[in-house]
Design an enzyme around this catalytic site. Structure first.
Site, PDB file in Angstrom:
ATOM      1  N   ASP A  54       2.907  -8.908   0.754  1.00  0.00           N
ATOM      2  CA  ASP A  54       4.282  -8.594   0.363  1.00  0.00           C
ATOM      3  C   ASP A  54       4.695  -7.201   0.841  1.00  0.00           C
ATOM      4  O   ASP A  54       3.852  -6.344   1.125  1.00  0.00           O
ATOM      5  CB  ASP A  54       4.404  -8.600  -1.166  1.00  0.00           C
ATOM      6  CG  ASP A  54       4.303  -9.992  -1.761  1.00  0.00           C
ATOM      7  OD1 ASP A  54       3.927 -10.932  -1.039  1.00  0.00           O
ATOM      8  OD2 ASP A  54       4.592 -10.130  -2.961  1.00  0.00           O
ATOM      9  N   HIS A 200      -0.590  -6.440  -0.221  1.00  0.00           N
ATOM     10  CA  HIS A 200       0.611  -5.770   0.286  1.00  0.00           C
ATOM     11  C   HIS A 200       0.336  -5.156   1.657  1.00  0.00           C
ATOM     12  O   HIS A 200      -0.705  -4.509   1.832  1.00  0.00           O
ATOM     13  CB  HIS A 200       1.050  -4.681  -0.699  1.00  0.00           C
ATOM     14  CG  HIS A 200       1.437  -5.248  -2.039  1.00  0.00           C
ATOM     15  ND1 HIS A 200       0.499  -5.562  -2.997  1.00  0.00           N
ATOM     16  CD2 HIS A 200       2.651  -5.580  -2.546  1.00  0.00           C
ATOM     17  CE1 HIS A 200       1.123  -6.064  -4.063  1.00  0.00           C
ATOM     18  NE2 HIS A 200       2.423  -6.094  -3.813  1.00  0.00           N
TER      19      HIS A 200
HETATM   20 ZN   LIG Z   1       7.097  -6.822  -3.675  1.00  0.00          ZN
END
Ligand SMILES: [Zn+2]
Length: 245
Positions: A54, A200
């Site tokens: 993400d 991430h």
């Molecule tokens: Zn996020």
């Protein structure tokens, strides 16, 4: 309150079609990787999971992550932020050209509690347009910032027949400050077929995580794009549970 939230989190996936809301792959679904057949061709048991990244793309981290994914022949899903995609279209093109999947993570990653349903859906739509301009197609998968949705946002996405994608495995890489922390997490991780792992690519630790999990000594961890888990293929289960230490 937490009890209610936990109940909703556990109940929704059980009653809602996976095409609308998915948290993890089906443990009874043994998908076949391009070169594998449920672990039969390798000495180590195969566990299919999904790496999801993400908050990118990031100019420095995303290319390194793509390099390590390519080296280990892992397929991932990137939930990108529209503004960053617009800034780095070459990274979006590279993600797609190397066989990974894109998901929509809103235009600005605005704080869920302070974003109205209308603004949230508008951010999704603007990100659609950006991704469509770069790749020629929309990303149907949506991951809301922090995984948080209210009923209005959820229904708004379902009206568009979108798939909401959450996760069941979270190393919390965004809180880490050193590679040793992610290495330790990987060594203690007991992968289960169908895990959706949240990481991430605006933080560096996902790179080491992919390396560690791909080189796991006890199991062959193969990541598949989220859309693989939306296809109905029910075969025998892969239930091996083994830490990578
Ligand atoms: Zn996020």
């Amino acid at each position: 309150m937490n009890v209610i939230r936990q109940f909703v989190k556990n109940t929704i996936p059980a009653v809602i079609p996976r095409k609308l809301y998915i948290v993890h792959g089906d443990v009874n679904q043994c998908d076949s990787a391009p070169d594998a057949n449920c672990g039969n061709t390798h000495s180590k048991p195969l566990i299919n999971i999904a790496f999801t990244f993400d908050d990118g793309p990031h100019l420095e981290i995303t290319p390194q992550l793509l390099d390590v994914l390519q080296k280990h022949e892992q397929q991932a899903t990137f939930f990108v932020i529209g503004e960053k995609a617009r800034k780095y279209p070459q990274l979006i093109e590279r993600i797609v050209s190397e066989g990974h999947e894109l998901g929509n993570h809103t235009l600005t990653h605005s704080e869920p509690a302070q974003t109205s349903t209308r603004d949230f859906l508008d951010e999704i739509q603007q990100t659609d347009q950006i991704l469509e301009q770069i790749t020629g197609r929309k990303a149907n998968l949506v991951r809301p910032p922090k995984g948080k949705l209210n009923l209005g946002k959820l229904l708004g996405l379902w009206r568009q027949r979108r798939t909401v994608v959450l996760w069941d495995t979270d190393p919390r890489d965004y809180l880490m400050s050193d590679n040793s922390e992610i290495i330790s997490w990987c060594q203690n991780y007991q992968p289960v077929s169908g895990n959706f792992c949240l990481m991430h690519d605006n933080h560096p630790y996902a790179i080491e995580a992919v390396r560690q999990l791909s080189e796991c000594q006890h199991t062959r961890i193969q990541s598949l794009a989220v859309s693989h888990w939306l296809e109905k293929k029910t075969q025998h289960s892969t239930r091996t549970k083994q830490a990578c230490a």
